[in-house]
Structure formats: structure tokens, C-alpha cells
Scaffold this active site. Structure first.
Site, PDB file in Angstrom:
ATOM      1  N   GLU A 193      -8.953 -13.592  -1.665  1.00 53.03           N
ATOM      2  CA  GLU A 193      -8.210 -13.925  -0.442  1.00 53.03           C
ATOM      3  C   GLU A 193      -8.909 -15.060   0.284  1.00 53.03           C
ATOM      4  O   GLU A 193     -10.121 -14.999   0.545  1.00 53.03           O
ATOM      5  CB  GLU A 193      -8.095 -12.686   0.458  1.00 53.03           C
ATOM      6  CG  GLU A 193      -7.369 -12.997   1.758  1.00 53.03           C
ATOM      7  CD  GLU A 193      -6.857 -11.758   2.481  1.00 53.03           C
ATOM      8  OE1 GLU A 193      -6.458 -10.792   1.808  1.00 53.03           O
ATOM      9  OE2 GLU A 193      -6.870 -11.773   3.714  1.00 53.03           O
ATOM     10  N   HIS A 231       0.881  -1.170   0.000  1.00 50.18           N
ATOM     11  CA  HIS A 231       0.000   0.000   0.000  1.00 50.18           C
ATOM     12  C   HIS A 231       0.920   1.222   0.000  1.00 50.18           C
ATOM     13  O   HIS A 231       2.014   1.171   0.569  1.00 50.18           O
ATOM     14  CB  HIS A 231      -0.832   0.111   1.278  1.00 50.18           C
ATOM     15  CG  HIS A 231      -1.747  -1.034   1.566  1.00 50.18           C
ATOM     16  ND1 HIS A 231      -1.347  -2.160   2.233  1.00 50.18           N
ATOM     17  CD2 HIS A 231      -3.074  -1.195   1.322  1.00 50.18           C
ATOM     18  CE1 HIS A 231      -2.374  -2.974   2.379  1.00 50.18           C
ATOM     19  NE2 HIS A 231      -3.436  -2.425   1.828  1.00 50.18           N
ATOM     20  N   ASP A 283     -10.662 -12.313  10.578  1.00 51.87           N
ATOM     21  CA  ASP A 283      -9.633 -12.426   9.545  1.00 51.87           C
ATOM     22  C   ASP A 283      -8.277 -12.589  10.239  1.00 51.87           C
ATOM     23  O   ASP A 283      -7.612 -11.606  10.545  1.00 51.87           O
ATOM     24  CB  ASP A 283      -9.684 -11.107   8.734  1.00 51.87           C
ATOM     25  CG  ASP A 283      -8.924 -11.172   7.431  1.00 51.87           C
ATOM     26  OD1 ASP A 283      -8.526 -12.276   7.033  1.00 51.87           O
ATOM     27  OD2 ASP A 283      -8.743 -10.109   6.819  1.00 51.87           O
ATOM     28  N   GLU A 320     -10.731  -6.752  -4.471  1.00 50.08           N
ATOM     29  CA  GLU A 320     -10.545  -7.855  -3.514  1.00 50.08           C
ATOM     30  C   GLU A 320     -11.788  -7.969  -2.632  1.00 50.08           C
ATOM     31  O   GLU A 320     -12.027  -7.112  -1.775  1.00 50.08           O
ATOM     32  CB  GLU A 320      -9.302  -7.567  -2.670  1.00 50.08           C
ATOM     33  CG  GLU A 320      -8.971  -8.676  -1.694  1.00 50.08           C
ATOM     34  CD  GLU A 320      -7.666  -8.404  -0.933  1.00 50.08           C
ATOM     35  OE1 GLU A 320      -6.709  -7.890  -1.535  1.00 50.08           O
ATOM     36  OE2 GLU A 320      -7.633  -8.689   0.272  1.00 50.08           O
ATOM     37  N   HIS A 336     -10.901 -14.208   3.409  1.00 56.34           N
ATOM     38  CA  HIS A 336     -12.102 -13.408   3.115  1.00 56.34           C
ATOM     39  C   HIS A 336     -13.219 -14.314   2.607  1.00 56.34           C
ATOM     40  O   HIS A 336     -14.391 -14.113   2.950  1.00 56.34           O
ATOM     41  CB  HIS A 336     -11.791 -12.338   2.072  1.00 56.34           C
ATOM     42  CG  HIS A 336     -10.795 -11.306   2.524  1.00 56.34           C
ATOM     43  ND1 HIS A 336     -10.408 -10.253   1.737  1.00 56.34           N
ATOM     44  CD2 HIS A 336     -10.108 -11.181   3.688  1.00 56.34           C
ATOM     45  CE1 HIS A 336      -9.518  -9.504   2.394  1.00 56.34           C
ATOM     46  NE2 HIS A 336      -9.330 -10.053   3.581  1.00 56.34           N
ATOM     47  N   ASP A 394      -5.570 -14.018   9.076  1.00 53.32           N
ATOM     48  CA  ASP A 394      -4.429 -13.849   8.150  1.00 53.32           C
ATOM     49  C   ASP A 394      -3.240 -14.727   8.513  1.00 53.32           C
ATOM     50  O   ASP A 394      -2.111 -14.259   8.643  1.00 53.32           O
ATOM     51  CB  ASP A 394      -3.978 -12.373   8.122  1.00 53.32           C
ATOM     52  CG  ASP A 394      -4.908 -11.484   7.318  1.00 53.32           C
ATOM     53  OD1 ASP A 394      -5.620 -12.004   6.430  1.00 53.32           O
ATOM     54  OD2 ASP A 394      -4.920 -10.263   7.560  1.00 53.32           O
ATOM     55  N   ASP A 402       2.396   1.933   3.311  1.00 54.50           N
ATOM     56  CA  ASP A 402       3.365   0.961   3.845  1.00 54.50           C
ATOM     57  C   ASP A 402       4.783   1.413   3.533  1.00 54.50           C
ATOM     58  O   ASP A 402       5.696   1.211   4.336  1.00 54.50           O
ATOM     59  CB  ASP A 402       3.213  -0.430   3.205  1.00 54.50           C
ATOM     60  CG  ASP A 402       1.835  -1.019   3.335  1.00 54.50           C
ATOM     61  OD1 ASP A 402       1.117  -0.654   4.268  1.00 54.50           O
ATOM     62  OD2 ASP A 402       1.483  -1.873   2.478  1.00 54.50           O
TER      63      ASP A 402
END
Ligand code: XUL
Ligand code: CO
Length: 448
Positions: free
Chosen positions: A276, A109, A315, A240, A279, A317, A112
Site C-alpha cells: 500500500e 473484509h 494514513d 500487507e 503504508h 488513504d 464489511d
């Protein structure tokens, strides 16, 4: 890297050498057991099939903070007090990590890699500086950018949405960010550009004009598309899906919802989906379901590879280590003809309690091995097992005669009624689910 690292030769992962492929029997935690990047499967190397990518945010920006406590992971790149100095240190560490791990791609991003400034122009300038450094490091290392994106969900201005904010001037700020993130993506030869609408949705339907917000989101995406194409971006734009979190309801709920949205607003020739795993499971589907729905629509663009925790609703991850998940995913990917120009991006983080520097490597190595094994098993299932032919065979009476007339639009409803009356009760046939499941196990454990 030729002459040390950008900030003056500091090594952020000392003691960790380039990760190599070793025999599957190896117990070395810092070696691949299945991912051999040069191994050819069906005419393509594992590296080209899997197109692995490391995500910048979880790997270098997250420190393990959760709603109950601060970060537990102390990183040397967070030490500099000046945010731009920290951004440069972080980028050094990132490229050291990428090259030691041996992945071809990364993703970020805007926020980031470069801190937000006091004004739009300051933020643009910060991103431009970091983009130049990234370009230099890409040239030195051969790393490539799988996709760029803009963080349109962290800043408090986006609390009521970005492209779907009820305040036009917030939408304009989101556009400024996307414009600059697209500039960075194009400068870095990014192959895709992602939109994840974390706050595009609602917390209460009572205070929300959903119809107007959806129109705004479509308009926003089409303007981003037009700008991207005008500066020479030829890659895919990707949406996404995610059903919720942080919003109670996100408009991009799941693959089928996004496919309908893109088609409704005429965006489906420029936009595809970035699926994802975690998700899809949050939406009550399996990972392979959302992949398959996207593939059916010709819109499977890329993958954020991770997994959730079956006991938790959120989520999490986590790194994908479940071979069933990876085999099922790679079955869809291979039948889709591959992922390119998309890839397998590890949108995953190590647990808050995993605080050793090597843990970030170990997390990625496990997931890369799991996908490599999944790729091999899926390839063998498609090429050598009866799975595909058995599945096709279930539909055999659509291949000729009346079934084929139906598929070709030659029959109306009354014709179908007469056929039913004439042919009497059809013989019922076993679905043989267990047979298919056993094939997955059989091929997953085969040595190849
Ligand atoms: C959040 C998520 C994002 C997107 C990029 O759940 O997956 O990191 O992948 O914005
Ligand atoms: Co993601």
C-alpha cells in the site's frame, strides 16, 4: 443488472450513468480522460494491465467519522435498522457502484459485508447469507473478487492483537474468523487472500514477548495456509506491510521486514506482499521502493493504491492523483511482468467534506485516470526511452571479465584486493539523476 437490484429495484446513485471514456480534453467530471479499458498497450488491454478493484470498507462502510466528530456522509444503505437488512442494501449499492464505474474487481473484509453476530456460529451464518447474495450479484454483473480478508482489528477483543494476542482464546477467535473468511473467499472465487495485521505488534515493548508473538503469527499464517489449500484455494496469500497505526509498532513494518519474516518461517512459497502506497510512505520509504523490494524478492503480489498527504504523518488513504507516483509504480509493475493475479485496489476514501454521492465516483475516476496515464508513460519509458539501457549501462563492467567473475563467485576477498592494487584508481562516472528525472517528465507529458 437484469431485473433491478436485490432489495427491490432501488437505485442508490440516481442520475449517474455508466462512466465512459471521453477525449482527454473533456471537462466532464464523470468521464474517464485516460482510462480506456479496451485500449491495448504492449499486447494487453488497460483493463488487464491495471486490474482495478474497489474496496468495500472505505467506499460503503465509512461515513467520514474522525476522532473529532461523527460521519458526515449520509448513505441510504445505512437506513435499515436491522444490521442484516442494512448489509443487503449496502451490497446492492456496492454492485450498482461497481458496474456503473466499470471496474472488474472488488475486495472486502468479512465484517464489511456481514455484521458480527452474538456468537461465532451467528457470525458465520451472517457471512454465509451475504456470501450467497454476493455470488448471485457476481454472476449477474460479471464482477470478480480480487481478495477477501478478515477484520481482526476492530472488535475490542483484538485490542492486544489477534494472532499475536497474549491470550490464546483471542487467537482462537481470530482463527474462527479467518476460517470463515477463507470459506467466503473460496465460494466467491477470490483470487487472493490478504492479512493486514493492524494490531499485530505492540504499544509497549516492556509488556510484550515479541519473539513468542512472532512465532505465533507465523504458526497462525501457516494454519490459515493449510486450511485454505485444503478447501481448494489456489490463489496467493498476501501480507500487507504497515509500520504503525493503530499499533505503535507493527511487526509487518515494511516490505523488507515482511520478506525476511516470510523467508525465516518458510512461508514465501504461498505468501506474497500487498503493497500500500500510504503504508510505504509511513515507513519512511517511497511507494516505488516497497514495490521494488517486493519485486526483487519475486514476492510482489498486489497493490493497495492510494497516497498520503506530505504534510501529515498518518494514513490519510487519499485517492492517488499524483502522476509521478503512478508512473514510478507502473515502471516497477511492468518490469515485474504485471500484477496478475493481484490488482490495483483503491484502498482510498473521499475526504470527510466530500458529501455528494458523485464524489465517490469522482475520486475513483481520478485515480483510474492517473494510473492509466502512469501505465502509458511507464510503458513508453521502458520501450522507447534510454532509461533502462542507461541504467543497465552503469553496471556494464560486471558483464564480462573480472566483474563477471565476481558475480559468478570466482573471486575471493584477497583476489579483489589484488585487482584494486593492480588496476589503480577507477575513473568516476556521473550518476546523472537529473537526466533520469527529466525523462520521467518528458514521457509523462507526451501524448500517446
Ligand atoms: C489499513 C488497511 C486495511 C487493509 C485490509 O491501513 O490498509 O484496510 O488493506 O485489512
Ligand atoms: Co490497505
Amino acid at each position: 443488472m437484469s431485473d433491478g437490484y436485490y432489495t427491490g429495484g432501488r437505485e442508490y446513485f440516481p442520475g449517474i450513468q455508466k462512466i465512459r471514456y471521453e477525449d482527454p480534453e473533456s471537462d466532464n467530471p464523470l468521464a474517464f480522460k485516460h482510462y480506456d479499458e479496451n485500449k491495448v498497450i504492449g499486447g494487453k488491454t488497460m483493463k488487464d494491465h491495471l486490474r482495478f478493484s474497489v474496496c468495500y470498507w472505505h467506499t460503503f462502510c465509512g461515513t467520514g467519522a474522525d476522532p473529532f466528530g461523527p460521519g458526515t456522509q449520509l448513505f441510504a444503505w445505512d437506513e435499515p435498522a436491522d444490521p442484516m437488512d442494512a448489509a443487503k442494501a449496502r451490497m446492492d449499492a456496492a454492485f450498482e457502484f461497481f458496474t456503473k464505474l466499470g471496474v472488474p474487481y472488488y475486495c472486502f473484509h468479512d465484517r464489511d459485508i456481514a455484521p458480527e453476530g452474538a456468537t461465532v456460529s451467528d457470525s458465520e451464518a451472517n457471512l454465509a447469507v451475504m456470501t450467497d447474495i454476493a455470488l448471485q450479484l457476481q454472476k449477474e454483473t460479471g464482477m470478480k473478487l480480487l481478495w477477501g480478508t478478515a477484520n481482526l482489528f476492530s472488535h475490542p477483543r483484538y485490542m492486544n492483537g489477534a494472532a499475536t494476542n497474549p491470550n490464546f482464546f483471542v487467537l482462537a477467535h481470530a482463527a474462527a474468523q479467518v476460517k470463515s473468511a477463507l470459506d467466503a473467499t473460496v465460494a466467491l472465487n477470490g483470487e487472493n487472500y490478504v492479512f493486514w495485521g493492524g494490531r499485530e505488534g505492540y504499544a509497549s515493548i516492556l509488556n510484550t514477548d515479541t519473539g513468542r508473538e512472532l512465532d505465533h503469527m507465523a504458526k497462525f499464517l501457516s494454519l490459515a495456509r493449510d486450511y485454505g489449500r485444503s478447501i481448494g484455494f489456489t490463489g496467493n496469500f498476501l501480507v500487507e506491510p504497515k509500520p504503525m497505526e493503530p499499533m505503535k509498532h507493527q511487526y509487518d513494518f515494511d516490505a523488507s521486514t515482511v520478506i525476511g519474516f516470510l523467508r525465516h518461517y518458510g512461508l514465501d512459497s504461498d505468501f506474497k506482499l500487498n503493497i500500500e502506497a500510504n503504508h510505504a510512505t509511513l515507513a519512511g520509504h517511497s511507494f516505488s521502493h516497497d514495490l521494488q523490494m517486493s519485486a526483487n524478492a519475486g514476492l510482489l503480489g498486489s497493490i493497495d493504491a492510494n497516497r498520503g498527504d506530505p504534510q501529515n504523518g498518518w494514513d490519510t488513504d487519499q485517492f492517488a492523483v499524483d502522476l509521478y507516483d503512478t508512473v514510478n509504480a507502473m515502471l516497477v509493475v511492468l518490469q515485474n511482468g504485471g500484477l496478475s493475479p493481484g490488482g490495483l485496489n483503491f484502498d482510498a476514501k473521499v475526504r470527510r467534506e466530500s458529501i455528494d454521492m458523485e464524489d465517490i465516483f469522482i475520486g475513483h475516476i481520478g485515480a483510474m485516470d492517473a494510473f492509466a496515464k502512469g501505465l502509458e508513460a511507464a510503458y513508453n519509458l521502458i520501450e522507447n526511452s534510454p532509461l533502462i539501457t542507461d541504467r543497465q549501462n552503469r553496471y556494464r563492467n560486471f558483464n564480462e571479465g573480472l566483474g563477471s567473475d565476481f558475480e559468478n563467485g570466482k573471486l575471493d576477498l584477497a583476489d579483489l584486493r589484488n585487482i584494486a592494487a593492480e588496476h589503480g584508481e577507477p575513473a568516476i562516472e556521473s550518476g546523472k539523476q537529473e537526466r533520469y528525472e527529466n525523462l520521467i517528465n518528458q514521457y509523462m507529458t507526451k501524448r500517446s
